[in-house]
Design a protein around this motif. Structure first.
Motif, PDB file in Angstrom:
ATOM      1  N   GLU A  64      36.086  33.913  28.448  1.00 29.39           N
ATOM      2  CA  GLU A  64      37.579  33.542  28.760  1.00 29.39           C
ATOM      3  C   GLU A  64      37.397  31.882  28.773  1.00 29.39           C
ATOM      4  OE1 GLU A  64      36.702  35.299  32.577  1.00 29.39           O
ATOM      5  OE2 GLU A  64      38.798  33.922  33.185  1.00 29.39           O
ATOM      6  N   LEU A 110      38.779  37.795  25.777  1.00 26.72           N
ATOM      7  CA  LEU A 110      39.192  37.561  27.233  1.00 26.72           C
ATOM      8  C   LEU A 110      37.456  38.124  28.468  1.00 26.72           C
ATOM      9  CD1 LEU A 110      42.446  39.452  26.648  1.00 26.72           C
ATOM     10  CD2 LEU A 110      42.186  36.773  26.934  1.00 26.72           C
ATOM     11  N   ALA A 154      45.102  38.707  30.056  1.00 24.25           N
ATOM     12  CA  ALA A 154      45.778  38.431  28.571  1.00 24.25           C
ATOM     13  C   ALA A 154      47.591  37.969  29.228  1.00 24.25           C
ATOM     14  CB  ALA A 154      45.957  39.396  28.052  1.00 24.25           C
TER      15      ALA A 154
END
Ligand SMILES: Nc1ncnc2c1ncn2[C@@H]1O[C@H](COP(=O)(O)OP(=O)(O)OP(=O)(O)O)[C@@H](O)[C@H]1O
Length: 558
Positions: A307, A302, A339
């Motif tokens: 990303e 993440l 998330a």
């Protein structure tokens, strides 16, 4: 009363009796019919259940209003006491949802342990479960509590019992919940997500012979590095095979055509993001049928750098069908907002006393040596003389450098001193990387020099010592690097060189040491408790801090 009157009265009474009897009969028939229907519904629901504690839910499908009304009725029943929240009514939720969604997993758990034992286990293993839906699901304490195919149970028998992260996350994953699982390095997170993956397949596809099409993939696991993807695939393939499913692995640096051919008949894909997107763009993979998606090393996936890829992967799946699961040993606040964009009412399972959040495995002895950067190589030689000789000659030692060039230079240096050493970093071909790792895993070579490409996830048997020649860019990476030792309940040792170039990370390192009850050297304390916030988009800035003689460069892990 005349004879006729008497007869009329008798006829009337008989008529009344008859209609009463008829009413009664109809009522009984009605009740029997109702009971029969209820029984059939319950039977259908409990196909794989053996006790009333078993639950099958499709969390996404449970209407918020229904949950609210159940919570309300629980409150009325129990007052404010948090005793058994929702659990009594859970069967009702289950019944509603099972009727609504035929797709929910039928395999669930049969919690047979006593509440007191479960509570003790939760305390002893320092397990924290946060469930926004307050489903009341509890950990399982043995494999037998899993209502899963016997062949899967047989596979798990190689382990004595579930690890805490497995115990606590399986009931939720098998009840189709989204989940974030945070547990120390080497604590069995791979099986924590692999077993439910197979349960999803059994539930969605069944055990019947499968058509040999490329469109069967319903489980996707995403990993940050090629080596970790290969390792997860090996684990999943071993498990999938016992129930006739096929796992494949797609990653960069090797032929796309072979991977396309391999896709035929695959049920599980383990992938690194770049190659996966490539194959999706080529039309070779359709992610539309993914029902179970795992981000392993989730915080890394993440971060900036991955990303955009992760967003693209998520967009290629059907969010309404997809259960999303994230596992990691480190869960920094910086990734949490992102998330939550991909998760639906996730349960959070955290193992260990995590007040400080960033926590190293406390079976690893951590030694930090604050030294002059120019002395690093000589000190490394001294350590190898101590830990790679005599009775320790066969011990496996993993040495981490920060940069590819640094790794290559130190590899040559150690070879010039007569050491047999393998290396793994981004400047090597995939074949060289795979070969080096295999040699180290098998024990053919006892020393491995690596960059952070080997920091996360790799489960290499019996690494006794990790040496950090250059401190990583973040304290999280440090926790992952040292986690290559002390796995699956074993102990291990990590020796870390810390120089003034890394002083911005001294505070974070001090916290990690303290939270694992490890000594903090005086020299490290002298740098103060200052921690510079890490941002991956500014790798270059850190680079300048660490090595002023070289140009800034972004580190590419895959
Ligand atoms: N129930 C169990 N009992 C004992 N050992 C287990 C169990 N489950 C898995 N293991 C073993 O534990 C080791 C570590 O597991 P795994 O690689 O999944 O750790 P991890 O938590 O993912 O670590 P990392 O954070 O470094 O990725 C593996 O060798 C695995 O076979």
């Amino acid at each position: 009363m005349g004879l006729k009157d008497k007869k009329d009265k008798k006829d009337k009474k008989e008529k009344n009796d008859k209609s009463e009897k008829q009413d009664k009969k109809e009522k009984i028939a009605k009740r029997e019919k109702k009971e029969k229907t209820e029984k059939t519904e319950k039977k259908g629901l409990e196909t794989d259940e053996t006790t009333s504690k078993s639950t099958t839910t499709e969390a996404n499908g449970i209407s918020e209003t229904r949950i609210k009304s159940l919570k309300k009725s629980n409150k009325e029943k129990y007052g404010d006491s948090k005793k058994r929240p929702l659990e009594e009514n859970m069967e009702e939720v289950v019944a509603i949802e099972a009727k609504k969604s035929k797709k929910s997993i039928q395999t669930t758990v049969t919690a047979s342990a006593a509440d007191a034992d479960i509570d003790k286990f939760l305390t002893d293993s320092a397990i924290t479960i946060s469930d926004p839906l307050e489903s009341g699901l509890k950990p399982i304490l043995s494999f037998e509590e899993l209502n899963i195919d016997d062949r899967v149970l047989g596979f798990l028998k190689k382990y004595p019992k579930p690890t805490p992260i497995q115990s606590a996350s399986w009931p939720f994953l098998l009840a189709s919940r989204d989940l974030i699982g945070v547990a120390e390095t080497g604590s069995g997170k791979t099986m924590a997500f692999a077993v439910p993956a197979v349960a999803y397949l059994l539930s969605a596809v069944g055990t019947k012979k499968k058509p040999k099409a490329a469109s069967n993939v319903s489980v996707l696991i995403v990993s940050p590095t090629r080596e970790l993807a290969i390792q997860i695939h090996e684990n999943l393939n071993d498990l999938s095979k016992v129930v006739n499913f096929k796992s494949i692995c797609v990653y960069g640096g090797v032929s796309k055509d072979d991977q396309k051919r391999d896709l035929i008949g695959a049920n599980v894909i383990v992938a690194t993001p770049g190659r996966l997107i490539d194959l999706v763009n080529d039309g070779a993979i359709d992610l539309g049928k993914i029902t179970y998606l795992v981000l392993d090393e989730a915080d890394r996936m993440l971060e900036k750098g991955f990303e955009e890829d992760i967003k693209r992967i998520m967009q290629s799946t059907d969010a309404a069908k997809r259960k999303t699961v994230m596992f990691t040993a480190t869960w920094p606040p910086s990734v949490r907002d992102l998330a939550f964009q991909f998760l639906n009412n996730p349960v959070k399972v955290m193992i260990g006393d995590r007040e400080s959040e960033l926590k190293a495995n406390n079976r690893i002895e951590q030694i930090v040596e604050v030294i002059d950067p120019r002395q690093k190589e000589q000190r490394l030689l001294q350590l190898l003389r101590q830990y790679h000789s005599g009775a320790n000659r066969n011990d496996k030692i993993l040495i981490f450098a920060l940069y590819k060039k640094e790794a290559a230079r130190v590899e040559r240096f150690l070879q010039s001193k007569g050491y047999k050493i393998a290396a793994i970093h981004g400047d090597l071909s995939q074949a060289q990387r795979t070969n080096a790792l295999e040699q180290f895993k098998s024990g053919a070579v006892k020393l491995l020099l690596a960059t952070d490409v080997a920091a996360r996830g790799l489960d290499i048997p019996a690494v006794t010592l990790v040496i950090n020649l250059t401190f990583p860019l973040t304290a999280e990476d440090y926790v992952h690097r040292i986690g290559r030792t002390g796995r699956a309940g074993q102990s291990g040792k990590a020796i870390t060189f810390f120089t003034e170039h890394e002083k911005h990370l001294s505070g974070a390192l001090i916290n990690v040491l303290r939270s694992a009850d490890q000594p903090v050297p005086e020299e490290l304390l002298k740098f103060g408790g200052h921690t510079k916030k890490k941002e991956h988009s500014v790798y270059g800035a850190f680079y300048k801090d660490v090595d002023p003689n070289q140009k800034a460069k972004k580190i590419v892990f895959d």
